[in-house]
Structures are given as C-alpha cells and as structure tokens.
Design a protein around this motif. Structure first.
Motif, PDB file in Angstrom:
ATOM      1  N   GLY A 161      -0.993 -18.086  -7.031  1.00 57.84           N
ATOM      2  CA  GLY A 161      -2.410 -17.778  -6.884  1.00 57.84           C
ATOM      3  C   GLY A 161      -2.824 -17.648  -5.431  1.00 57.84           C
ATOM      4  N   GLY A 162      -4.135 -17.627  -5.218  1.00 59.33           N
ATOM      5  CA  GLY A 162      -4.651 -17.446  -3.869  1.00 59.33           C
ATOM      6  C   GLY A 162      -4.704 -15.986  -3.482  1.00 59.33           C
ATOM      7  N   LYS A 163      -4.940 -15.738  -2.193  1.00 58.97           N
ATOM      8  CA  LYS A 163      -5.052 -14.361  -1.725  1.00 58.97           C
ATOM      9  C   LYS A 163      -3.705 -13.663  -1.743  1.00 58.97           C
ATOM     10  N   ALA A 164      -3.746 -12.358  -1.649  1.00 58.41           N
ATOM     11  CA  ALA A 164      -2.527 -11.558  -1.708  1.00 58.41           C
ATOM     12  C   ALA A 164      -1.556 -11.961  -0.609  1.00 58.41           C
ATOM     13  N   ALA A 165      -0.273 -11.969  -0.950  1.00 60.35           N
ATOM     14  CA  ALA A 165       0.762 -12.234   0.043  1.00 60.35           C
ATOM     15  C   ALA A 165       1.141 -10.937   0.751  1.00 60.35           C
ATOM     16  N   ILE A 166       1.100  -9.834   0.038  1.00 60.18           N
ATOM     17  CA  ILE A 166       1.442  -8.520   0.578  1.00 60.18           C
ATOM     18  C   ILE A 166       0.358  -7.550   0.136  1.00 60.18           C
ATOM     19  N   ASP A 167      -0.252  -6.863   1.048  1.00 63.58           N
ATOM     20  CA  ASP A 167      -1.345  -5.969   0.697  1.00 63.58           C
ATOM     21  C   ASP A 167      -1.488  -4.930   1.795  1.00 63.58           C
ATOM     22  N   VAL A 168      -0.993  -3.729   1.545  1.00 59.39           N
ATOM     23  CA  VAL A 168      -0.973  -2.688   2.580  1.00 59.39           C
ATOM     24  C   VAL A 168      -1.648  -1.431   2.058  1.00 59.39           C
ATOM     25  N   GLY A 169      -2.477  -0.806   2.850  1.00 56.79           N
ATOM     26  CA  GLY A 169      -3.129   0.408   2.378  1.00 56.79           C
ATOM     27  C   GLY A 169      -3.856   1.161   3.470  1.00 56.79           C
ATOM     28  N   PHE A 170      -4.267   2.364   3.122  1.00 59.10           N
ATOM     29  CA  PHE A 170      -4.960   3.240   4.059  1.00 59.10           C
ATOM     30  C   PHE A 170      -6.443   2.895   4.154  1.00 59.10           C
ATOM     31  N   THR A 171      -6.983   2.956   5.365  1.00 54.67           N
ATOM     32  CA  THR A 171      -8.436   2.958   5.553  1.00 54.67           C
ATOM     33  C   THR A 171      -8.910   4.380   5.815  1.00 54.67           C
ATOM     34  N   LYS A 172      -8.033   5.205   6.373  1.00 49.30           N
ATOM     35  CA  LYS A 172      -8.293   6.633   6.561  1.00 49.30           C
ATOM     36  C   LYS A 172      -7.013   7.379   6.224  1.00 49.30           C
ATOM     37  N   VAL A 173      -7.132   8.527   5.566  1.00 50.24           N
ATOM     38  CA  VAL A 173      -5.953   9.326   5.265  1.00 50.24           C
ATOM     39  C   VAL A 173      -6.329  10.799   5.201  1.00 50.24           C
ATOM     40  N   ASP A 174      -5.448  11.635   5.719  1.00 49.27           N
ATOM     41  CA  ASP A 174      -5.644  13.086   5.742  1.00 49.27           C
ATOM     42  C   ASP A 174      -4.319  13.716   5.332  1.00 49.27           C
ATOM     43  N   ASP A 199      14.165  -3.048  15.906  1.00 55.70           N
ATOM     44  CA  ASP A 199      14.591  -4.203  15.118  1.00 55.70           C
ATOM     45  C   ASP A 199      13.797  -5.451  15.465  1.00 55.70           C
ATOM     46  N   GLY A 200      13.442  -5.586  16.731  1.00 60.31           N
ATOM     47  CA  GLY A 200      12.736  -6.780  17.146  1.00 60.31           C
ATOM     48  C   GLY A 200      11.233  -6.644  17.065  1.00 60.31           C
ATOM     49  N   LYS A 201      10.702  -5.563  17.601  1.00 63.30           N
ATOM     50  CA  LYS A 201       9.254  -5.422  17.720  1.00 63.30           C
ATOM     51  C   LYS A 201       8.548  -5.365  16.368  1.00 63.30           C
ATOM     52  N   LEU A 202       9.045  -4.542  15.454  1.00 63.36           N
ATOM     53  CA  LEU A 202       8.340  -4.355  14.194  1.00 63.36           C
ATOM     54  C   LEU A 202       8.536  -5.512  13.219  1.00 63.36           C
ATOM     55  N   MET A 203       9.429  -6.456  13.550  1.00 59.68           N
ATOM     56  CA  MET A 203       9.546  -7.662  12.737  1.00 59.68           C
ATOM     57  C   MET A 203       8.238  -8.434  12.709  1.00 59.68           C
ATOM     58  N   GLU A 204       7.399  -8.238  13.724  1.00 61.93           N
ATOM     59  CA  GLU A 204       6.136  -8.964  13.795  1.00 61.93           C
ATOM     60  C   GLU A 204       5.200  -8.613  12.642  1.00 61.93           C
ATOM     61  N   LEU A 205       5.478  -7.500  11.955  1.00 61.17           N
ATOM     62  CA  LEU A 205       4.667  -7.135  10.799  1.00 61.17           C
ATOM     63  C   LEU A 205       4.844  -8.112   9.641  1.00 61.17           C
ATOM     64  N   ALA A 206       5.842  -8.985   9.731  1.00 60.11           N
ATOM     65  CA  ALA A 206       6.107  -9.932   8.645  1.00 60.11           C
ATOM     66  C   ALA A 206       5.064 -11.032   8.561  1.00 60.11           C
ATOM     67  N   SER A 207       4.172 -11.140   9.539  1.00 59.21           N
ATOM     68  CA  SER A 207       3.128 -12.157   9.476  1.00 59.21           C
ATOM     69  C   SER A 207       1.897 -11.675  10.234  1.00 59.21           C
ATOM     70  N   GLY A 208       0.742 -12.176   9.831  1.00 59.71           N
ATOM     71  CA  GLY A 208      -0.490 -11.867  10.549  1.00 59.71           C
ATOM     72  C   GLY A 208      -1.127 -10.546  10.157  1.00 59.71           C
ATOM     73  N   SER A 209      -2.103 -10.126  10.961  1.00 57.77           N
ATOM     74  CA  SER A 209      -2.871  -8.910  10.701  1.00 57.77           C
ATOM     75  C   SER A 209      -2.546  -7.846  11.732  1.00 57.77           C
ATOM     76  N   LYS A 259      -4.245  -0.553   7.388  1.00 55.94           N
ATOM     77  CA  LYS A 259      -4.569  -1.927   7.756  1.00 55.94           C
ATOM     78  C   LYS A 259      -3.547  -2.868   7.118  1.00 55.94           C
ATOM     79  N   VAL A 260      -3.052  -3.800   7.897  1.00 64.73           N
ATOM     80  CA  VAL A 260      -1.980  -4.674   7.468  1.00 64.73           C
ATOM     81  C   VAL A 260      -2.352  -6.138   7.661  1.00 64.73           C
ATOM     82  N   ASN A 261      -2.138  -6.928   6.630  1.00 67.55           N
ATOM     83  CA  ASN A 261      -2.309  -8.367   6.735  1.00 67.55           C
ATOM     84  C   ASN A 261      -1.290  -9.026   5.827  1.00 67.55           C
ATOM     85  N   THR A 262      -0.458  -9.888   6.372  1.00 66.52           N
ATOM     86  CA  THR A 262       0.611 -10.509   5.605  1.00 66.52           C
ATOM     87  C   THR A 262       0.449 -12.018   5.581  1.00 66.52           C
TER      88      THR A 262
END
Length: 427
Positions: free
Chosen positions: A263-276, A117-127, A79-82
């Motif tokens: 302060g405030g909420k995390a600016a960068i926070d990435v992690g697994f919700t499921k992992v095998d 290069d273009g598509k995955l740049m969208e990970l820089a903002s949002g969920s 899950k990703v939220n930036t």
C-alpha cells in the motif's frame, strides 16, 4: 462513462502473449545499466482533469492497439518520482562509472562523471524531470534537468554521446567500439526510462497468473487515454497493481504507475506532462563537446582480465546473463555462479543462486565495498532465522533479497516471508 472489462481468464492468456510479443518492439531504447528494481514515478502534475468519455474497449483490444502502434517520432517532458524505500543513490555514483567501477583503461568510461552507467542510476530514487525526443530507432535523446545543470544522453546513428554540464565532461562511443564488428552503437538499455519501456516489461508477465483489465479512462498530458490495469493473482508478491495509461488515438503508453502490495503511494510512476508526436528537428540529436570539456572515449577495446570481467557483467541479460556471462579469470561476478535456479512461477518467482562447490555469495564485509555502498546495504539489512539457518534480508518496497550465512542467495519481487519459506523448503 468509464469503460470496464472483466478479469483476464486463463483461456485468453495465449492471445495476450501474442500481443505482448508485438508490443515489446524497439521504441525509445535510451536507458541505463542499473539494478533490477530501479525505476520511476510521477508527480501530481499529471492528475487527470476529468475522465474522457471513450468507446468501450477490452483488455485484448487495448493490448492489440499498443502492439499495432507504429509511432516512432515524439518529444516531450517526463516527470519522474521513485519511492522504492531505498536510500539516495546519488552518492554511490552507480555500478558503471562511480565508486563500484574499475578506474581507467577499461574502454568503458570508468571514472567519468558523464558515463551513462553511473549518472542515470540516480533515477532509481527521488524526483526528476526528463526531456526526451525520438526519431525512429537511430535517433533518441534523454536529458535529466537539474537545478543548475543538465545531463544528456544522445544516440544519433552510429554514435552515442553523453554530456554532464555540471562537470563539463563528455563520454563518447561509436560503431563496433568493443568488438570491431559492424554494428550500430546503442546506449545502455537495462533501465527503462519511458512509459512504453516499462509497460513492455510488465506485459511480459501477463499469463495465467495475471489479471489484465481495462478500468476507466484518464487524461495525460492533454491526451485522452484508457487505463490498463495489471494485477498478480498470486499472494506473496510485493507488486499490488500496475496501471498503464494508453493513448486512445495511437496506442502509445503515456503513464506507468506501479503500486506495491504493502500500500501507500506508488513506488514507480512515470509519465508525460507534455508530449508531441510530430518529428523532432534533426538538430535535436546533434552534439559537439563544448570548448574545454573533458572527453572520455569508450571506443577502445577492453584490456586485461578485469576489463573482460566488467564487460561480462555489463552484458548480462537476466537469467541467461547469470548462466552465460563472460569474464576474466580473476574477476568474481555473476558468471562465476554455476546457475540460477528459479523457484515458483509468475509474480512470485524466486531466484536461488549458488556458486560452484556449494559456496554461495557472502555478504559484503568492511573494506570489501566503498563506504557509501556499505552504508546503503546496512540501511536495507534485516536479520532472519529459519530451518535454513540464519541470514540477512535486504529489503526494498519491490525487490527483496535473502543472503543466508552459508552463502546462498534468494531474490525476487516477493515478501520477506516468501523468501524465508523458499529457503526453508530448499533444505
């Protein structure tokens, strides 16, 4: 019981550095070219259901555990939220395949919506929600799951495929595509997309300017984990703290959280919700373009000065890229700078950039950049003055850039005041 560890001392820095070098091994290299501060975060779904009772461990021991981890097979959901304080990047299309990119004939996927290069740049903002899989250094897959579409980047042996189901477009490259050398194709690697990749970058800064501790335990994706906390000892950094949840059994980072000093909420926070951690099925990494899909080949040699310049920009690696970038004579880019001077050390390092002849880069003017990019830059700009003269500070929650009116650029993960002080001291 939550184990604790005292702050990392200067005497331990050398041991940390040795572990850090081991911890930076190649693991899941599927990532994208992008901006230096572009990264990622986690929704409340990853909240711990209770802190597990684990044996006490020191920071050095935990870093050594990460370094010794030989896990190379896994699959799961991330899950990703930036929240970097940036406007949405979706309309920009990225540096590689969107509005900034040269169109056509560059052997680079320019103009293709499937270009990584273009598509995955969208990970820089949002969920975002990612589905990832890895089977050693030669097989990885990352998919971005959208409401009614999916974007996938697949690395399988000597080939890389990217596919955008929304536009039914695919991008393909393979061994020796650009220079004819016998080398394995690899996806772009400038933007990390996994907790481990982010943790490796953070640990590179663990020296005598850094406090490294173990602060409690957590449960992430059903796995018991230790919490490694990394903090700058220096004032003036925009980074408050970095917390890495490390799997207690195999040493794999499961979650990465960066909180800004403001302060405030995390600016960068990435992690697994499921992992095998079992080996994914071999078919996971198979790909054949659907019928009717537009396929852009990235295996044609770059042609012309402009293409060489674009390639030089793409292949820069941090400071060395700015110093040694290769490019065509008619292209202005990082390689045109006479050097990048670093002011300070550790977390408060500031890069000072000037071009030959004492003329630095100038702020973009109307017509110099696409309308979407200009709107993006205008939203970040803030006029400042000092002994250095006047200029504009472009701010995010992490990385700030001062562009003076005489063209000198100061950039770093530092506060606006720190940039102004550095500019004043340089005069």
């Amino acid at each position: 019981m939550a184990p604790n560890d005292s702050a990392q001392t200067t005497d331990e820095a050398e041991d940390l550095a040795a572990g850090r070098r081991k911890a930076a091994r190649y693991f899941v290299p599927v990532a994208v070219a992008g901006v230096a501060a572009a990264t990622i975060g986690l929704v409340p779904a990853l909240a711990a259901s209770g802190d597990p009772d684990l044996p006490k461990i020191s920071a050095q021991e935990l870093i050594a555990k990460m370094a010794a981890s030989d896990t190379q097979q896994l699959s799961g959901t991330v899950k990703v939220n930036t929240d970097l304080g940036l406007p949405s990047l979706a309309g920009l299309g990225g540096l590689g395949g969107g509005s900034f990119a040269p169109k056509g004939g560059n052997g680079d996927g320019g103009g293709s919506s499937a270009s990584p290069d273009g598509k995955l740049m969208e990970l820089a903002s949002g969920s975002h929600t990612l589905r990832i899989a890895a089977d050693g250094p030669d097989k990885q897959k990352v998919s971005i799951l959208e409401d009614a579409a999916e974007y996938s980047l697949i690395h399988n042996g000597n080939e890389v495929w990217a596919y955008d189901s929304a536009s039914n477009e695919a991008f393909h490259t393979k061994d020796g595509a650009r220079d004819g050398k016998d080398r394995k194709a690899t996806p772009p690697k400038d933007l990390p997309t996994t907790p481990k990749a982010l943790a490796d970058e953070a640990l590179k800064a663990a020296d005598d300017t850094t406090s490294v501790t173990v602060d409690g335990t957590a449960q992430v994706a059903g796995r018991d984990a230790y919490q490694l906390v990394i903090k700058p000892k220096q004032s003036g950094s925009t980074i408050g703290s970095i917390k890495v949840a490390v799997d207690a059994k195999n040493g794999v980072p499961l979650k990465f959280t960066l909180t800004p000093s403001s302060g405030g909420k995390a600016a960068i926070d990435v992690g697994f919700t499921k992992v095998d951690f079992s080996r994914p099925a071999a078919s996971t990494f198979d790909f054949t373009p659907p019928k009717g899909a537009k396929v852009t080949e990235g295996d044609e040699p770059a042609k012309g000065h402009a293409a060489k310049g674009h390639e030089g920009f793409k292949n820069h690696k941090g400071i060395e890229g700015f110093k040694n970038g290769k490019g065509g004579e008619d292209v202005k880019g990082p390689h045109d700078f006479q050097g990048l001077n670093v002011i300070g050390k550790g977390w408060t390092s500031i890069a000072k950039i000037e071009t030959p002849g004492g003329k630095g880069a100038t702020a973009p003017k109307d017509g110099d950049v696409p309308p979407e990019a200009k709107k993006f830059l205008d939203a970040l700009g803030d006029q400042v003055e000092g002994k250095f003269g006047s200029g504009t500070v472009f701010t995010t929650r992490l990385v700030n850039v001062l562009m003076t009116d005489d063209g000198t650029v100061y950039a770093g993960a530092v506060t606006k005041d720190a940039l102004v002080q550095a500019a004043n001291a340089s005069k």
